[in-house]
Design a protein around this motif. Structure first.
Motif, mmCIF file in Angstrom:
data_model
loop_
_atom_site.group_PDB
_atom_site.id
_atom_site.type_symbol
_atom_site.label_atom_id
_atom_site.label_comp_id
_atom_site.label_asym_id
_atom_site.label_seq_id
_atom_site.Cartn_x
_atom_site.Cartn_y
_atom_site.Cartn_z
ATOM 1 N N ALA A 84 43.973 62.287 55.816
ATOM 2 C CA ALA A 84 44.604 63.179 55.145
ATOM 3 C C ALA A 84 44.584 64.758 55.804
ATOM 4 N N THR A 85 44.111 64.778 57.005
ATOM 5 C CA THR A 85 44.117 66.096 57.624
ATOM 6 C C THR A 85 44.389 65.678 59.323
ATOM 7 N N ASP A 86 44.818 66.715 59.851
ATOM 8 C CA ASP A 86 44.823 66.777 61.324
ATOM 9 C C ASP A 86 43.648 67.295 61.931
ATOM 10 N N GLY A 87 42.466 67.239 61.379
ATOM 11 C CA GLY A 87 41.173 67.561 61.760
ATOM 12 C C GLY A 87 40.626 68.648 60.876
ATOM 13 N N VAL A 88 39.330 68.781 61.035
ATOM 14 C CA VAL A 88 38.615 69.876 60.319
ATOM 15 C C VAL A 88 37.734 70.707 61.358
ATOM 16 N N THR A 89 38.028 72.010 61.301
ATOM 17 C CA THR A 89 37.222 72.793 62.250
ATOM 18 C C THR A 89 35.945 73.759 61.295
ATOM 19 N N PHE A 117 34.951 69.945 51.734
ATOM 20 C CA PHE A 117 35.168 70.366 53.051
ATOM 21 C C PHE A 117 33.791 71.381 53.475
ATOM 22 N N VAL A 118 33.098 72.206 52.437
ATOM 23 C CA VAL A 118 32.042 72.953 52.660
ATOM 24 C C VAL A 118 30.731 71.882 52.958
ATOM 25 N N ASN A 119 30.831 70.809 52.169
ATOM 26 C CA ASN A 119 29.774 69.839 52.290
ATOM 27 C C ASN A 119 29.957 69.236 53.635
ATOM 28 N N TYR A 120 31.093 68.823 54.081
ATOM 29 C CA TYR A 120 31.387 68.137 55.350
ATOM 30 C C TYR A 120 30.802 68.966 56.424
ATOM 31 N N ALA A 121 31.134 70.257 56.455
ATOM 32 C CA ALA A 121 30.652 71.235 57.629
ATOM 33 C C ALA A 121 29.112 71.255 57.656
ATOM 34 N N VAL A 122 28.597 71.490 56.343
ATOM 35 C CA VAL A 122 27.027 71.567 56.304
ATOM 36 C C VAL A 122 26.265 70.280 56.566
ATOM 37 N N ILE A 235 37.985 79.084 53.169
ATOM 38 C CA ILE A 235 38.557 77.788 53.236
ATOM 39 C C ILE A 235 39.870 77.764 53.498
ATOM 40 N N SER A 236 40.420 77.359 54.884
ATOM 41 C CA SER A 236 41.795 77.684 54.899
ATOM 42 C C SER A 236 42.599 76.279 55.151
ATOM 43 N N TYR A 237 43.590 75.997 54.337
ATOM 44 C CA TYR A 237 44.274 74.761 54.601
ATOM 45 C C TYR A 237 45.783 75.065 55.111
ATOM 46 N N GLU A 238 46.141 74.198 55.938
ATOM 47 C CA GLU A 238 47.443 74.471 56.808
ATOM 48 C C GLU A 238 48.454 74.319 55.841
ATOM 49 N N TYR A 239 48.408 73.254 55.098
ATOM 50 C CA TYR A 239 49.185 72.962 54.129
ATOM 51 C C TYR A 239 48.627 72.469 52.870
ATOM 52 N N VAL A 281 42.562 71.853 58.796
ATOM 53 C CA VAL A 281 41.657 72.546 57.822
ATOM 54 C C VAL A 281 40.328 73.274 58.448
ATOM 55 N N HIS A 282 40.386 74.626 57.905
ATOM 56 C CA HIS A 282 39.238 75.494 58.734
ATOM 57 C C HIS A 282 38.159 76.112 57.587
ATOM 58 N N VAL A 283 37.007 76.124 57.936
ATOM 59 C CA VAL A 283 35.990 76.424 56.887
ATOM 60 C C VAL A 283 35.239 77.533 57.926
#
Length: 387
Positions: A84-89, A117-122, A235-239, A281-283
């Motif tokens: 569902a994303t083009d990548g998470v940074t 997404f916060v969990n994903y990063a951590v 937490i930033s979503y492109e869309y 998506v960027h966190v």
């Protein structure tokens, strides 16, 4: 019964029994069947449900604690993110140190995916995942409550109407958050305000900051906040997969003065938020706030600055801002073609135009504002102007 039993996540000792209960829950198996086999569920659900339950019992039979469960579930989360994303940074995660606990205060756009997404990063940084605050309005079905509390979620009682009951609930919540960070050394994730920022205008509710202090009123406010390692998260979503539904709600509220949710609307938002296309998506994790701020409103302003400047602006945000009839020329916001490559911008223009055309004409201003507000807010901070 322990002081926090009514709201806390499940402990390791409770995991096997709760998993067993979940995998015998007909409603839970219905949802899984519809999610996994949407075209076959109606006609063959009676056959598919026992097969799914059998497979899950086999897969989770050795799970006896929360961390092992999260290791198993992470594979599904990663797959969902990839689909569902083009990548998470993510940036700033190096500010979080193993052996320390943090109060992660984040902007709020999506019911489930914000903390995911916060969990994903951590998790991918090799750190313990935080305990997650979730409103009781989303826990109407017992299996949903079980699922969330298995994944380190704790309950925020928002549906109480009596003043005394609400006060007691927030006192307990405050005590639990403080206990979690200071005694259990477990981080907390909580949104900066109740409800999603449907117009893209991320602002911290000072009442939430006051709540953190409620259980320690004999101590100075600034000292309590420092002791909790309050860390702003952007937490930033492109869309936004739910942008059309949000535009519709904003339009109805604006034209009628009120909005009544349809039955199952939260469930639809959750489903669309998980599976819908989000682009990139960027966190961003900020640093703990250490300023000596004794007033919750001053602290809210400081948190807003951290969250809004940490928000990553994508091409679509600048395209929306250029269309917005409330843009502010004195902010000197550059055109998108000065910031992004031609190829990147061309892709964004196609997707943005698709979303504009999907939106009814009268609702389009409410779609545009969702993507334009983050630009306005960030550039007002850069210009030293009040928000």
């Amino acid at each position: 019964m322990g002081e926090f039993d009514a709201i806390r996540p499940y402990s390791d000792a409770e995991v096997p029994a709760v998993l067993s209960r979940l995998l015998a829950d007909d409603m839970f198996l219905d949802v899984l069947t519809q999610f996994r086999f949407p075209k076959l569920a109606k006609a063959f659900g009676w056959l598919l449900k026992p097969l799914i339950a059998h497979r899950l019992r086999k897969e989770f039979k050795d799970v006896t604690c929360v961390s092992t469960l999260q290791d198993k579930v992470e594979l599904y989360v990663d797959h969902s993110i990839e689909q569902a994303t083009d990548g998470v940074t993510y940036t700033g995660v190096e500010h979080l140190k193993n052996g320390s606990a943090y109060l992660l205060l984040a902007n709020h756009r999506d019911i489930v995916m914000d903390p995911a997404f916060v969990n994903y990063a951590v998790y991918h940084a090799g750190l313990p995942t935080p305990r997650i605050a979730i409103g009781d309005n989303l826990l109407q079905k017992p299996f949903v409550s079980d699922l969330m509390r298995l994944n380190k979620s704790f309950i925020v009682h928002r549906s109480l109407t009596g003043r005394r009951e609400r006060l007691a609930a927030y006192q307990l919540l405050s005590a639990y958050i403080n206990h979690s960070i200071r005694n259990d050394c477990q981080s907390i994730w909580i949104a900066q305000a109740e409800g999603r920022a449907k117009d893209g205008d991320d602002r911290t509710d000072s009442a939430i900051l006051k709540m953190f202090h409620m259980s320690r009123k004999d101590e100075p406010f600034a000292d309590v906040i420092r002791s909790l390692n309050l860390t702003p998260v952007s937490i930033s979503y492109e869309y936004d997969p739910c942008d059309q539904a949000k535009a519709r709600e904003l339009y109805i509220r604006s034209t009628t003065g009120t909005y009544e949710k349809a039955k199952g609307e939260d469930d639809q938002s959750i489903g669309l938020g998980i599976t819908g296309y989000k682009g990139r998506v960027h966190v961003h994790f900020g640093t703990p706030i250490t300023e000596n701020l004794d007033d919750s409103k001053q602290l809210a302003t400081e948190v807003d600055k951290h969250i809004l400047t940490g928000y990553r602006l994508f091409p679509v945000h600048y395209l929306a801002y250029a269309m917005w009839n409330e843009r502010e020329p004195e902010l000197n916001v550059p055109e998108a073609d000065l910031l992004f490559t031609g190829a990147e911008l061309a892709v964004a223009k196609v997707e943005w135009q698709r979303r504009i055309e999907l939106c009814p004409q009268e609702q389009r201003p409410y779609l545009i504002v969702q993507y334009a507000n983050p630009v306005r807010n960030q550039y007002r901070i850069k210009a030293g102007l009040p928000l």
